[in-house]
Design an enzyme around this catalytic site. Structure first.
Site, PDB file in Angstrom:
ATOM      1  N   ASP A  26       0.169   6.473   6.344  1.00  0.00           N
ATOM      2  CA  ASP A  26      -0.444   6.462   5.011  1.00  0.00           C
ATOM      3  C   ASP A  26      -0.033   7.656   4.156  1.00  0.00           C
ATOM      4  O   ASP A  26      -0.900   8.371   3.613  1.00  0.00           O
ATOM      5  CB  ASP A  26      -1.983   6.471   5.144  1.00  0.00           C
ATOM      6  CG  ASP A  26      -2.514   5.363   6.039  1.00  0.00           C
ATOM      7  OD1 ASP A  26      -1.938   4.283   6.054  1.00  0.00           O
ATOM      8  OD2 ASP A  26      -3.533   5.617   6.728  1.00  0.00           O
ATOM      9  N   GLU A  67      -4.923  -3.669   0.258  1.00  0.00           N
ATOM     10  CA  GLU A  67      -5.540  -2.356   0.383  1.00  0.00           C
ATOM     11  C   GLU A  67      -4.600  -1.313  -0.179  1.00  0.00           C
ATOM     12  O   GLU A  67      -3.658  -1.644  -0.907  1.00  0.00           O
ATOM     13  CB  GLU A  67      -5.909  -2.067   1.853  1.00  0.00           C
ATOM     14  CG  GLU A  67      -4.748  -2.231   2.830  1.00  0.00           C
ATOM     15  CD  GLU A  67      -5.135  -1.997   4.280  1.00  0.00           C
ATOM     16  OE1 GLU A  67      -6.271  -1.632   4.570  1.00  0.00           O
ATOM     17  OE2 GLU A  67      -4.258  -2.162   5.159  1.00  0.00           O
TER      18      GLU A  67
HETATM   19  O1  FUB Z   1      -4.674   4.099   8.336  1.00  0.00           O
HETATM   20  C1  FUB Z   1      -5.771   3.232   8.384  1.00  0.00           C
HETATM   21  C2  FUB Z   1      -5.594   2.127   7.399  1.00  0.00           C
HETATM   22  O2  FUB Z   1      -4.427   1.386   7.697  1.00  0.00           O
HETATM   23  C3  FUB Z   1      -5.336   2.614   5.990  1.00  0.00           C
HETATM   24  O3  FUB Z   1      -6.448   3.126   5.375  1.00  0.00           O
HETATM   25  C4  FUB Z   1      -4.740   1.403   5.413  1.00  0.00           C
HETATM   26  O4  FUB Z   1      -4.144   1.588   4.166  1.00  0.00           O
HETATM   27  C5  FUB Z   1      -3.771   1.004   6.502  1.00  0.00           C
HETATM   28  O5  FUB Z   1      -2.571   1.704   6.422  1.00  0.00           O
END
Ligand code: FUB
Length: 449
Positions: free
Chosen positions: A33, A210
């Protein structure tokens, strides 16, 4: 034409002093991320910090597990400094310190202060009875910290993957994900909402979305998201002429991971005149995609502002010095058959990889190596070959001039072999390592002196 390009690249590198990196860029721990920001002339990357699940973690063992955040910086995108832990789950009053839920963060600067935004599971339910994910802020005087976390998460926000954008007029916006992608204005203090959260319309309705990351270029606002169009996430973008939309889906930035990593997560940054895409894969943990690693590749735009799709590379971006250990397993190109890459030690993935050349004339090409101005006269190769073999080192293309031949002695352990460079070089060149005979060889790295 190719020669001209290499010459131009040499000149640019010489003028800017830039050397660049291979993927993944963090090589001693898992990282995911990545939010990249340019602060004070350097690139700072604020990633999540994946760890293997410790036995004491409650709940699912095969899930994301993150206890803290590190920040990394570089002024050449090759040499990354790890500034250590900046925020951890047991030092934030509102965070459930047993939850290992410190997911994707962001950081932004205003008036010399650095605001670090992070999601995590709340310790107690809020006034609405909600416990889930809150988003907190920690503030520092320098990008590398120390950061002081606010005792409470931001009011009115439930969700993950915070992203903050400050527009040219000074108005700041907070984006986050919770099923949908949300946006709200932030107050001048960057720690409180200044408008009701709004769901961003016109984004795909089917498939998880997301990780919002918004940036502006030439008056176009790009809202980028990981989205599951098929089976796993790919990076997509929408464009609009206002940070709050309306947005219109405009294309795919990166297809689904060739390594089959279920998630991806992106940020975009312009540094020294070049745009870069930061993202993640699961290179160091191909069997468990919740232990990920961050990567960089160059990004380009078409004349109409649309984004050209990025193909993830092993090579990463830019130039490697000929005097460094050149990890040719991060190759730019390879022969159609006879090459493979494997961990040096499958128990210790952070030891890196080796290149296997398995049949006559198999080759790998590693692009943009800077030989500098001195004509380097020797080459060292760390290699092994059970039956003994000969490697040829060529320049610029698979059938380019041979500049060295390296005889790898028969043996089952690694050897560092030195050989003469018959045609010493200066400037930038691509490097090709070819297996000259039938006997397979394994190569750890190559370097010049
Ligand atoms: O790293 C945990 C979660 O996985 C993140 O918050 C999302 O964006 C995905 O990458």
């Amino acid at each position: 034409m190719k020669k001209y390009k290499l010459l131009l690249l040499s000149l640019l590198v010489f003028m800017s002093g830039i050397t660049f990196s291979q993927n993944p860029i963090v090589r001693n721990q898992f990282s995911a991320d990545p939010t990249a920001r340019v602060f004070n002339g350097k690139v700072y990357v604020f990633p999540s910090h994946d760890i293997p699940t410790p036995p004491e973690k409650p709940g699912r063992k095969d899930w994301f597990c993150m206890a803290d955040y590190h920040v990394f910086s570089s002024d050449n995108l090759t040499d990354w400094t790890d500034h250590g832990v900046i925020v951890s789950q047991n030092k934030v009053a509102w965070v459930d310190s047993t939850s290992y839920s410190m997911w994707a963060p962001d950081c932004i600067e205003r008036n010399g202060k650095y605001y670090f935004y992070f999601p995590a599971n709340k310790k107690v339910a809020d006034a609405n009875g909600r416990k889930g994910f809150g988003i907190g802020v920690a503030i520092a005087d320098k990008p590398e910290g120390p950061y002081v976390p606010h005792p409470e998460p931001i009011k009115g926000v439930n969700g993950i993957d915070p992203n903050v954008f400050i527009d040219k007029d000074g108005q700041a916006y907070l984006y986050w994900a919770q099923g949908n992608i949300f946006v709200a204005k932030l107050k001048e203090n960057l720690t409180e909402l200044d408008s009701e959260p709004m769901i961003i319309a016109n984004l795909p309705q089917k498939g998880l979305k997301e990780g919002p990351f918004l940036f502006e270029r030439n008056g176009i606002y790009y809202l980028t998201i990981p989205h599951v169009e098929n089976k796993i996430e790919r990076l997509e973008y929408a464009i609009g002429d206002n940070p709050m939309g309306p947005f219109k889906m405009a294309g795919v930035v990166m297809d689904e991971s060739p390594m089959n990593c279920w998630t991806n997560h992106q940020s975009f940054v312009e540094y020294k005149g070049q745009w870069y895409l930061f993202y993640h894969q699961d290179a160091y943990s191909p069997k468990f995609d919740k232990n990920r690693s961050i990567c960089i590749d160059s990004l380009t735009f078409n004349a109409d502002g649309s984004i050209r799709k990025v193909t993830p590379t092993l090579r990463g971006v830019g130039v490697t010095k000929a005097t460094n250990s050149i990890e040719i397993d991060r190759y730019s190109n390879k022969s159609e058959s006879g090459t493979s890459v494997a961990f040096l030690d499958s128990i210790q993935p952070f030891n890196g990889w080796k290149t296997k050349l398995g049949s006559k004339n198999a080759w790998v090409q590693y692009n943009t190596v800077d030989f500098g101005q001195e004509k380097l006269k020797k080459i060292q190769v760390k290699a092994l070959s059970e039956n003994g073999s000969t490697l040829q080192v060529r320049l610029d293309k698979a059938d380019g001039p041979v500049i060295a031949e390296v005889k790898v002695p028969k043996g089952t352990s690694w050897d560092t072999i030195k050989a003469k460079v018959s045609k010493p070089q200066s400037g930038i060149h691509h490097l090709i390592v070819v297996l000259k005979d039938e006997n397979p060889a394994e190569i750890d790295w190559v370097k010049f002196e």
